[in-house]
Structures are given as C-alpha cells and as structure tokens.
Write an enzyme that holds these catalytic residues in place. Structure first.
Site, mmCIF file in Angstrom:
data_model
loop_
_atom_site.group_PDB
_atom_site.id
_atom_site.type_symbol
_atom_site.label_atom_id
_atom_site.label_comp_id
_atom_site.label_asym_id
_atom_site.label_seq_id
_atom_site.Cartn_x
_atom_site.Cartn_y
_atom_site.Cartn_z
ATOM 1 N N ASP A 99 -11.370 7.266 2.544
ATOM 2 C CA ASP A 99 -11.608 7.462 3.981
ATOM 3 C C ASP A 99 -13.013 7.007 4.383
ATOM 4 O O ASP A 99 -13.903 6.871 3.533
ATOM 5 C CB ASP A 99 -11.445 8.955 4.339
HETATM 6 N N1 URA Z 1 -8.226 12.096 -0.458
HETATM 7 C C1 URA Z 1 -8.677 12.150 0.821
HETATM 8 O O1 URA Z 1 -8.314 13.051 1.558
HETATM 9 N N2 URA Z 1 -9.528 11.203 1.246
HETATM 10 C C2 URA Z 1 -9.989 10.200 0.466
HETATM 11 O O2 URA Z 1 -10.786 9.373 0.909
HETATM 12 C C3 URA Z 1 -9.514 10.158 -0.862
HETATM 13 C C4 URA Z 1 -8.628 11.117 -1.298
#
Ligand code: URA
Length: 242
Positions: free
Chosen positions: A101
């Site tokens: 993310d």
């Molecule tokens: N899980 C998440 O919620 N976000 C990420 O960036 C990676 C794994």
C-alpha cells in the site's frame, strides 16, 4: 525456450494478443523463416523479425527495493504520486511483484519476468511474508490464536499465520508485533487487524522468504543475485506443496 508471442510482447512492440495476430498474419520470421504457428518456441540467440525489422529481446532483471512510504506500486497514478518504478534507474520495463500500500514500506521485488512474478504472488505458491505491524489496540490471546488459526475475511479464511508480540503499550493502547502470512491478498494485514476492530497505524514488510532489506535505507534498491532468484523460485515451488 519461450513462446514466440511472449518474446515479441516482452520486447515492448505490442501486447501478446497483438503479437499473436502478427504471427497468424505471417508477419513474423524466426531466423529468416516465416512462422504461422502460435505455440512456436524460440531459444536465446534466435533472430526474430516483425515486418522484416529485427526485434530487441529484453534481458530479465530482478531488483529488491526497500519501498518508502508515500509511493505507489501501480505503473501510473492519476493523482501524480511517486511510483516505485520511477525510483529505479534501469532501461527495462519492470513492474512490482505484488503490491504494498501507499503507506506501507519494506521489501518489494521488481522484475520484467512475468513467470517469476506470478510464482511469487500466486495464491497457490505460499511464500512467507513477515510484516512489522503497529496497531491502535491491545491484541489479546484469543485474537492472537485466531490469527494463528485463520480469520474469516470476506474473500475466505486466511491461512494460519504466525504472530510474535514485540511490545504491548497498555498506557497508549498500542501493540507492536511481527505477523508472518503465507498469502498476499489485497490489504490482507489491515483487513486481519480490522476484523478485531483495530486499525494498522504503521506497516513495514520485513521479509519475503529469506529476502530482507534491513541494511538498506527506504528508497534504496539493488539487483538480486542469480542465486537469490533461484532460491526464491525454489521456495515458491516448495510452498506450493503445502
Ligand atoms: N497487507 C496490507 O494490508 N497492506 C500492505 O501493504 C501489505 C499487506
């Protein structure tokens, strides 16, 4: 050996679908001979021409980056945010293997090898990924047990995960823990935490398998060693049997 249409597409000339059309239309030659067969396989060193123009075959490259927060894993962004690919200085058309993310940092692999990328991210290949997680609540024993057993998310049960509590700050209602998951579903860590009514306040991927970025600053990247690529492939394939 690789399929002709795949090699043409990987050269950047066109999509795989269009490459198939070129082959069917008799516009592609391999070592001077026109090929009409879609499954035709080419080897390293074969000369491929489209409309009598030689195509450049792309080298396969593999990078690991310590992804900084505030960068995105898509190739373009309508909001003009920094993409992870723009941080890497290389002529090949690479892309991230799976996604972290915008606000997540840590281990990210980038490559132009589609088959390798698929092996690493496909749900049936279970490569362990460990996250350093900070949440706005105190994780209790039952919640930890449930994470280790499986959580019913809206896209199905999660595979058993491993939890290692690093710190419980009762005064500020925060828990810091390592979470190792065997899958890579969208926003998986955040959704697992939200299941208990908490929010993730900081997320960093510490490792994919043996691959770590502890010695790299955020935004730093390096080429993977051939042995590391080989070992990741092997681990993903072994994970498949689990
Ligand atoms: N899980 C998440 O919620 N976000 C990420 O960036 C990676 C794994």
């Amino acid at each position: 050996m690789e399929r002709l249409q795949k090699v043409i597409a990987a050269s950047g000339l066109c999509s795989r679908r269009k490459a198939e059309g070129l082959i069917v239309d008799g516009r592609v030659k391999v070592n001077g001979v026109t090929i009409h067969e879609l499954g035709y396989k080419v080897k390293k060193g074969d000369q491929i021409e489209v409309d009598d123009e030689l195509i450049q075959r792309e080298n396969k490259v593999y990078y690991v980056m310590n992804k900084p927060k505030k960068t995105i894993c898509t190739l373009n962004d309508e909001k003009d945010r920094t993409t992870v690919v723009s941080l890497i200085d290389c002529p090949e058309r690479i892309y991230p293997v799976g996604r972290l993310d915008y606000d997540t940092s840590g281990v990210l692999i980038l490559t132009n090898d589609g088959e390798f990328a698929n092996n690493i991210i496909h749900p049936r290949f279970h490569l362990p990924k460990t996250y350093d997680v900070l949440i706005d609540g105190i994780l209790n024993t039952d919640q930890i047990k449930l994470m280790e057993k499986g959580i019913p998310l809206d896209d199905g049960m999660t595979l058993p995960a491993k939890v290692r509590i690093r710190n419980k700050d009762f005064a500020h209602k925060k828990t810091k823990f390592d979470l190792t998951i065997m899958e890579g579903r969208n926003h998986q860590v955040k959704r697992m935490v939200e299941y208990f009514g908490y929010q993730v306040t900081s997320l960093h991927r510490k490792s994919i398998g043996f691959l770590k970025v502890d010695d790299m600053s955020q935004g730093d990247y390096r080429l993977l060693k051939p042995q590391e690529v080989k070992d990741l492939r092997r681990m993903a394939n072994e994970g498949q049997k689990r």
